[in-house]
Design an enzyme around this catalytic site. Structure first.
Site, PDB file in Angstrom:
ATOM      1  N   LYS A 138       0.849  -1.193   0.000  1.00  0.00           N
ATOM      2  CA  LYS A 138       0.000   0.000   0.000  1.00  0.00           C
ATOM      3  C   LYS A 138       0.887   1.246   0.000  1.00  0.00           C
ATOM      4  O   LYS A 138       1.876   1.319   0.732  1.00  0.00           O
ATOM      5  CB  LYS A 138      -0.895  -0.032   1.235  1.00  0.00           C
ATOM      6  CG  LYS A 138      -1.956   1.046   1.305  1.00  0.00           C
ATOM      7  CD  LYS A 138      -2.815   0.831   2.557  1.00  0.00           C
ATOM      8  CE  LYS A 138      -3.925   1.852   2.690  1.00  0.00           C
ATOM      9  NZ  LYS A 138      -4.730   1.621   3.920  1.00  0.00           N
ATOM     10  N   SER A 162      -9.508   1.337   3.229  1.00  0.00           N
ATOM     11  CA  SER A 162      -8.678   2.185   2.413  1.00  0.00           C
ATOM     12  C   SER A 162      -7.591   1.436   1.648  1.00  0.00           C
ATOM     13  O   SER A 162      -6.901   2.014   0.811  1.00  0.00           O
ATOM     14  CB  SER A 162      -8.007   3.250   3.294  1.00  0.00           C
ATOM     15  OG  SER A 162      -7.128   2.648   4.236  1.00  0.00           O
ATOM     16  N   SER A 211     -10.069  -1.001   7.092  1.00  0.00           N
ATOM     17  CA  SER A 211      -9.331  -0.764   5.851  1.00  0.00           C
ATOM     18  C   SER A 211      -8.581  -1.957   5.293  1.00  0.00           C
ATOM     19  O   SER A 211      -8.142  -1.929   4.149  1.00  0.00           O
ATOM     20  CB  SER A 211      -8.358   0.410   6.037  1.00  0.00           C
ATOM     21  OG  SER A 211      -9.070   1.607   6.206  1.00  0.00           O
TER      22      SER A 211
END
Length: 575
Positions: A133, A208, A232
């Site tokens: 990420k 997310s 997330s």
């Protein structure tokens, strides 16, 4: 002459161009998908990529590691395959911020040469490509965390978790998208745009860590790194039919992130894995914890990983067999889940019910609306001042879900010290009450409203207590764009700091999941969620569920899912 400030649109265009260049650098060239695409694009790679690339990228993490360890396949070949598939995944779902081709292939060659020269592995992740990420710092690369104004912020060093994974032999080859402010249950920002769900591109990939979710859902990665403060990791894992673990806090290192509110301890964020297999989750956790990360990040607890393959953490019956008691929380009492999710719950429950070593117990919710009041008040103790500054600095527009969680959230305010202390007391009080509630289920002990001598009684009734809770991951499958507005099925466990493990049932939403007729909403959130649901909207969306355990029982949680999967025959085949 002063340099003219770039518009946010120009900054976005430059980042998009950079991404295109990194994908174009992959060899052989990543094919372009056809102009006319179905909503479900998961079958496109098999139409466009070579058979060997498909074979490598669809091999489960644990089997790929075995092949790498035996020398049956090289890290270079595996890395090239995942570069190919990740590049195509990005063209189909918009899940990548940049490809790291040169870095990755240089690293893969080093790993291959090391095995050839020394005759041994670098570590348990020898040669395995891992996706990352974007806001997890990687030395020399941009860490904008989804804010246009932060583009150009360069990581001075690798995050500790990357150092530990590299020390175990990992190869980093791709970075993935995240939302504006990192506080959406979908992935959309003004730099890269919307990341979509590969099973139905009209739906969200989650957030997310939605770039990770879409990438791994497309088999452009088999193991990736996500972060979680309200769902997330679990939201994208669920939306894309993957395994995803939100570990208990302070087990894995979080140093080296790019984000607002760094240093806030009101609601502790965690880092964890998303994977195509449960064994991928296990090897990720064990590999990191076996390196004793508390020696480098002193906030982490000194807790070695417990190997449940040799010593079970579940209860033993008089016959010596493992026994598992599963609490069933199908509805949190605030927002009722959509029909596909309830079908997934009922299908699994029916498979588990008749097994002699598994007991199912109704687990009623306890004041989940109060949990949301507390956690949504503590998310932005400064009134979201840092988010507002980061967004407004570039002139980029506020996205709808950023407004939802900040400006439309009645609990967001600039807290005084005494208000913050009060909410912290509310948090701890709720955690104590929920522990008492858990102890009460199936034991006959007094509930949270009773001031009895609970500790002594709880010890006497311990063997009757629920081991894990089976519950939805959200109020439905992956929702349409801008519609992920109920966090309660994931944020509940962030407030309590309970480890939570998402898993695919193998089922998918379809036309048979009819909307409930005559439904009477309990509140505005319930009404909003009910009105979202139309069977045709959610076609092919994966049906995933969530298993929740007590704090620091992460290993027990995984063992429980292993047992449930074996008994029930997970993943099911969609009918």
């Amino acid at each position: 002459m002063a340099e003219t400030k770039k518009s946010w649109q120009d900054i976005s265009a430059a980042m998009l161009k950079h991404r295109e260049q990194t994908i174009a650098a992959i060899e052989p060239a990543v094919p372009d998908p056809p102009k006319e695409l179905p909503l479900n694009v998961t079958g496109i790679p098999k139409q466009l990529l070579p058979a060997d690339v498909i074979s490598i990228t669809e091999t489960p993490t644990e089997k790929l590691l075995q092949k790498l360890a035996s020398g049956g396949i090289s890290s270079t070949d595996v890395t090239k395959a995942f570069l190919q598939r990740a590049g195509l995944a990005s063209k189909l779902t918009n899940c990548v911020t940049e490809m790291l081709t040169d870095r990755a292939l240089t690293r893969a060659k080093y790993v291959d040469d090391y095995l050839a020269t020394h005759g041994k592995l670098i570590g348990p992740l020898h040669g395995l490509p891992i996706s990352v990420k974007e806001h997890v710092s990687m030395k020399g690369l941009d860490i904008n965390a989804g804010f246009v104004s932060w583009v150009g912020l360069i990581a001075p060093d690798d995050a500790l978790i990357l150092k530990l994974l590299r020390n175990a032999g990992a190869v980093f080859y791709v970075r993935t998208t995240e939302p504006q402010a990192l506080m959406h249950l979908e992935t959309d920002n003004n730099i890269y745009g919307v990341t979509v769900n590969p099973y139905n591109t009209a739906l969200t990939s989650g957030g997310s860590s939605g770039g990770e979710g879409a990438l791994i859902g497309m088999h452009g990665s088999c193991l990736g790194i996500g972060t979680d403060i309200g769902g997330s990791i679990r939201s994208p894992a669920a939306n894309n039919g993957l395994f995803g673990l939100r570990p208990t806090s302070y087990r894995l290192p979080v140093g080296g992130w790019s984000a607002t509110m760094l240093g806030s301890e009101h609601i502790v964020p965690v880092i964890g894995p998303l994977s195509t297999s449960l064994d991928g989750v296990k090897v990720f956790m064990k590999t990191l914890i076996d390196q004793q990360p508390w020696l480098y990040e002193p906030s982490l607890i000194t807790m070695p990983w417990k190997d449940t393959s040799t010593t079970s953490l579940l209860r033993k019956g008089s016959d010596g067999k493992r026994k598992l008691r599963v609490g069933i929380l199908a509805d949190d009492g605030v927002v009722k889940p959509h029909p596909p999710t309830l079908r997934g719950m009922n299908t699994l429950i029916s498979k588990l019910r008749s097994h002699p070593d598994i007991e199912l117990v109704d687990f009623p919710p306890y004041k989940h609306e109060e949990a949301w009041r507390i956690i949504s008040s503590l998310y932005f103790a400064d009134g979201a001042a840092e988010e507002r500054e980061a967004i407004d600095a570039s002139g980029e527009p506020w996205l709808p879900l950023t407004k939802f969680i900040i400006t439309d959230n009645p609990n967001v305010k600039n807290l005084t010290v005494s208000e913050l202390w009060g909410l912290t007391q509310d948090r701890e009080g709720y955690k104590a009450a929920y522990t008492q509630h858990w102890n009460t289920v199936n034991t006959g002990l007094p509930g949270p409203e009773t001031k009895a001598e609970l500790q002594v009684q709880a010890m006497a009734e311990k063997d009757k207590m629920v081991d894990v809770i089976l519950t939805p991951t959200g109020p439905g499958c992956a929702p349409p764009h801008d519609c992920a507005r109920y966090w309660g099925y994931t944020s509940q466990w962030n407030l309590l700091d309970y480890p939570s493990l998402v898993f695919p049932t193998g089922l998918q939403a379809g036309a048979e999941d009819k909307a409930e007729e005559g439904f009477k909403p309990r509140n505005e959130q319930d009404k909003y969620n009910y009105e979202l649901y139309k069977p045709e909207t959610y076609v092919d969306a994966p049906i995933s569920l969530q298993l929740v355990g007590r704090r620091y029982e992460d290993e027990k949680l995984i063992e429980a899912l292993e047992m449930m999967s074996e008994v029930a025959g997970l993943p099911f085949k969609n009918q």
